[in-house]
Design a protein around this motif. Structure first.
Motif, PDB file in Angstrom:
ATOM      1  N   ASP A 284     -30.164   2.904 -13.972  1.00 59.22           N
ATOM      2  CA  ASP A 284     -30.140   3.429 -12.609  1.00 59.22           C
ATOM      3  C   ASP A 284     -30.976   2.529 -11.694  1.00 59.22           C
ATOM      4  O   ASP A 284     -32.036   2.024 -12.097  1.00 59.22           O
ATOM      5  CB  ASP A 284     -30.689   4.846 -12.568  1.00 59.22           C
ATOM      6  N   SER A 286     -32.679   2.611  -7.888  1.00 60.52           N
ATOM      7  CA  SER A 286     -32.976   3.388  -6.684  1.00 60.52           C
ATOM      8  C   SER A 286     -33.044   2.469  -5.476  1.00 60.52           C
ATOM      9  O   SER A 286     -33.058   1.238  -5.592  1.00 60.52           O
ATOM     10  CB  SER A 286     -34.313   4.119  -6.851  1.00 60.52           C
ATOM     11  N   CYS A 287     -33.137   3.054  -4.299  1.00 62.73           N
ATOM     12  CA  CYS A 287     -33.215   2.262  -3.074  1.00 62.73           C
ATOM     13  C   CYS A 287     -34.589   1.622  -2.884  1.00 62.73           C
ATOM     14  O   CYS A 287     -34.743   0.738  -2.035  1.00 62.73           O
ATOM     15  CB  CYS A 287     -32.848   3.119  -1.867  1.00 62.73           C
ATOM     16  N   GLU A 288     -35.580   2.036  -3.665  1.00 64.19           N
ATOM     17  CA  GLU A 288     -36.897   1.404  -3.627  1.00 64.19           C
ATOM     18  C   GLU A 288     -37.097   0.462  -4.799  1.00 64.19           C
ATOM     19  O   GLU A 288     -38.162  -0.132  -4.936  1.00 64.19           O
ATOM     20  CB  GLU A 288     -38.002   2.481  -3.651  1.00 64.19           C
ATOM     21  N   CYS A 328     -27.241   1.094  -3.020  1.00 62.41           N
ATOM     22  CA  CYS A 328     -28.046   2.003  -3.810  1.00 62.41           C
ATOM     23  C   CYS A 328     -27.849   3.423  -3.278  1.00 62.41           C
ATOM     24  O   CYS A 328     -27.376   3.595  -2.152  1.00 62.41           O
ATOM     25  CB  CYS A 328     -29.525   1.607  -3.726  1.00 62.41           C
ATOM     26  N   PRO A 329     -28.179   4.437  -4.073  1.00 64.52           N
ATOM     27  CA  PRO A 329     -28.579   4.328  -5.475  1.00 64.52           C
ATOM     28  C   PRO A 329     -27.382   4.031  -6.373  1.00 64.52           C
ATOM     29  O   PRO A 329     -26.256   4.447  -6.089  1.00 64.52           O
ATOM     30  CB  PRO A 329     -29.170   5.713  -5.773  1.00 64.52           C
ATOM     31  N   GLN A 331     -25.969   4.146 -10.463  1.00 63.04           N
ATOM     32  CA  GLN A 331     -26.158   4.730 -11.789  1.00 63.04           C
ATOM     33  C   GLN A 331     -25.726   3.725 -12.851  1.00 63.04           C
ATOM     34  O   GLN A 331     -24.917   2.823 -12.577  1.00 63.04           O
ATOM     35  CB  GLN A 331     -25.353   6.023 -11.923  1.00 63.04           C
ATOM     36  N   GLU A 351     -41.104  -0.100  -7.181  1.00 63.25           N
ATOM     37  CA  GLU A 351     -41.355   0.712  -8.367  1.00 63.25           C
ATOM     38  C   GLU A 351     -42.062  -0.124  -9.429  1.00 63.25           C
ATOM     39  O   GLU A 351     -42.173  -1.346  -9.304  1.00 63.25           O
ATOM     40  CB  GLU A 351     -40.032   1.278  -8.888  1.00 63.25           C
TER      41      GLU A 351
END
Length: 424
Positions: A284, A286-288, A328-329, A331, A351
């Motif tokens: 996955d 994420s946008c961060e 994003c996001p 999977q 992250e």
């Protein structure tokens, strides 16, 4: 500050010629508050790159060849704080300092990249297809989006077993790269790695986990439509290999918007596009977490690097009437298909976990012929060992005939894989 102007990875107009540049404090040096021990560097730009590769670094000081103490020349000092106004007033010969990022307000730059003129996949932009919802029509829809907008996302296009095997192979590759780069300099920006750029063959298709991506039930029908001439599907495109990129956690720098092909001849023909890249989400995203950002509809717009600085990106898009998509996001198992001319870039990975995004790359016959026997990074060359090639499907063998190695093939990563990249 005269604006973006690249001379090379170690020198720029702002660094060499503009004493008023806000990016560099000439003559500023302060003792103590070292984030790490000093390391060698060739220029202040390289020192800034080293600072961005170290999460605890806030500022840097580079000692030039004119510094009185010869033993300190060409050393880079990473600092845990910015200098004070009093320290700026005390001028020193042969030193230059700077902040971790320029402009200093990097958080504002990251915010501006996400807010104005921006969508992400939660907005369901045009170009997202789901084979499970439309098994007979998804390929046509994806191909149409690539040809019109320069990109498409295919949800759940790679099964869990293949995604996990590809992720494990990418993690092994990263382990080897990090062993060659203890400072995390990277080769596509600080803490950022291109597998293809590090590979002796420019690709990773000598490994079965990448070779299996050349022909899949989901991707191949899309590529046959994208590369068709007239109304007829084709299987005469060229699979040149693949690699992908990796971004370490706690990477707060971003790439400039760029294209993946180096020749202006890429604009000679609109359809079929010169090349397609397919990225595979093996976990996955994420946008961060280091997501790709791209600008739809730019695959036929002439690329101009001097307009692509991240802190000026939003104003440039507004001026040109363009918008941006954060892909994003994602999977695990999702795919990003992109015309290699489409403006795109890697974003910050705020992250703690590493972001892996392996890829496969394909060229149209006209562009493959144009670049054959050249030094272009994505030119067709022998990248697939014969023992791997023999295990491929009939279609995969057809599209890799010119990238199959008929003799021995030297694979693995280059001895030196780092490449500082700084622009201003």
């Amino acid at each position: 500050h005269t604006g973006p102007c690249q001379w090379g990875t170690l020198l720029s107009h702002g660094y060499c010629c503009n004493l008023g540049s806000e990016c560099f404090a000439w003559g500023t040096f302060f003792e103590g508050h070292d984030a790490k021990d000093p390391v060698p560097a060739r220029t202040g730009l390289e020192c800034r790159h080293i600072c961005q590769a170290e999460p605890s670094c806030v500022a840097w000081t580079f000692v030039l060849a004119t510094f009185p103490a010869e033993e300190l020349r060409f050393s880079c000092w990473l600092k845990s704080r910015l200098w004070t106004s009093e320290e700026t007033e005390r001028r020193h010969r042969g030193v230059v300092s700077g902040s971790r990022h320029c402009p200093l307000a990097n958080a504002n730059t990251l915010h501006q990249l996400r807010v104005p003129r921006t969508m992400d996949l939660r907005h369901e932009p045009e170009g997202v297809v789901r084979p499970s919802w439309d098994p007979t029509g998804y390929a046509e829809k994806a191909a149409e989006s690539i040809l019109r907008r320069g990109w498409a996302v295919v949800r759940n296009g790679l099964d869990d077993k293949a995604a996990e095997a590809l992720r494990a192979a990418s993690e092994r590759a990263l382990e080897e790269l990090l062993s060659k780069d203890p400072q995390r300099i990277g080769n596509r920006g600080p803490r950022r790695y291109s597998l293809g750029s590090a590979s002796r063959t420019h690709h990773m298709a000598h490994l079965p986990q990448w070779a299996q991506l050349i022909d899949t039930d989901i991707i191949t029908p899309i590529l046959k439509l994208v590369f068709r001439e007239g109304d007829e599907e084709t299987d005469r495109y060229v699979a040149i290999g693949g690699g992908g990129d990796i971004v370490l956690g706690l990477t707060d720098s971003v790439q400039w918007l760029h294209v993946d092909l180096p020749r202006y001849e890429m604009y000679d023909r609109i359809h079929p596009p010169p090349g397609i890249g397919v990225n595979f989400a093996v976990h996955d995203v994420s946008c961060e977490g280091g997501a790709m950002r791209l600008v739809p509809g730019t695959q036929t717009l002439m690329y101009q690097m001097d307009r692509m600085a991240p802190h000026l990106e939003s104003s440039m898009l507004a001026e040109m009437g363009l918008s941006r998509v954060f892909v994003c996001p994602l999977q695990r198992g999702d795919l990003i298909l992109r015309d290699l001319r489409t403006w795109h870039a890697g974003s910050a990975n705020l992250e703690s976990e590493v972001r892996h995004l392996p890829n496969a790359e394909f060229l149209a016959p006209w562009y493959a012929e144009l670049t054959r026997d050249t030094a272009d990074h994505l030119a067709p060359r022998q990248v697939i060992p014969n023992e791997i090639w023999e295990g491929l499907s009939s279609h995969a063998k057809t599209v890799t005939e010119s990238t199959r190695a008929h003799g021995s093939l030297v694979t693995g990563f280059r001895d030196k894989i780092t490449m500082p990249q700084q622009f201003d």
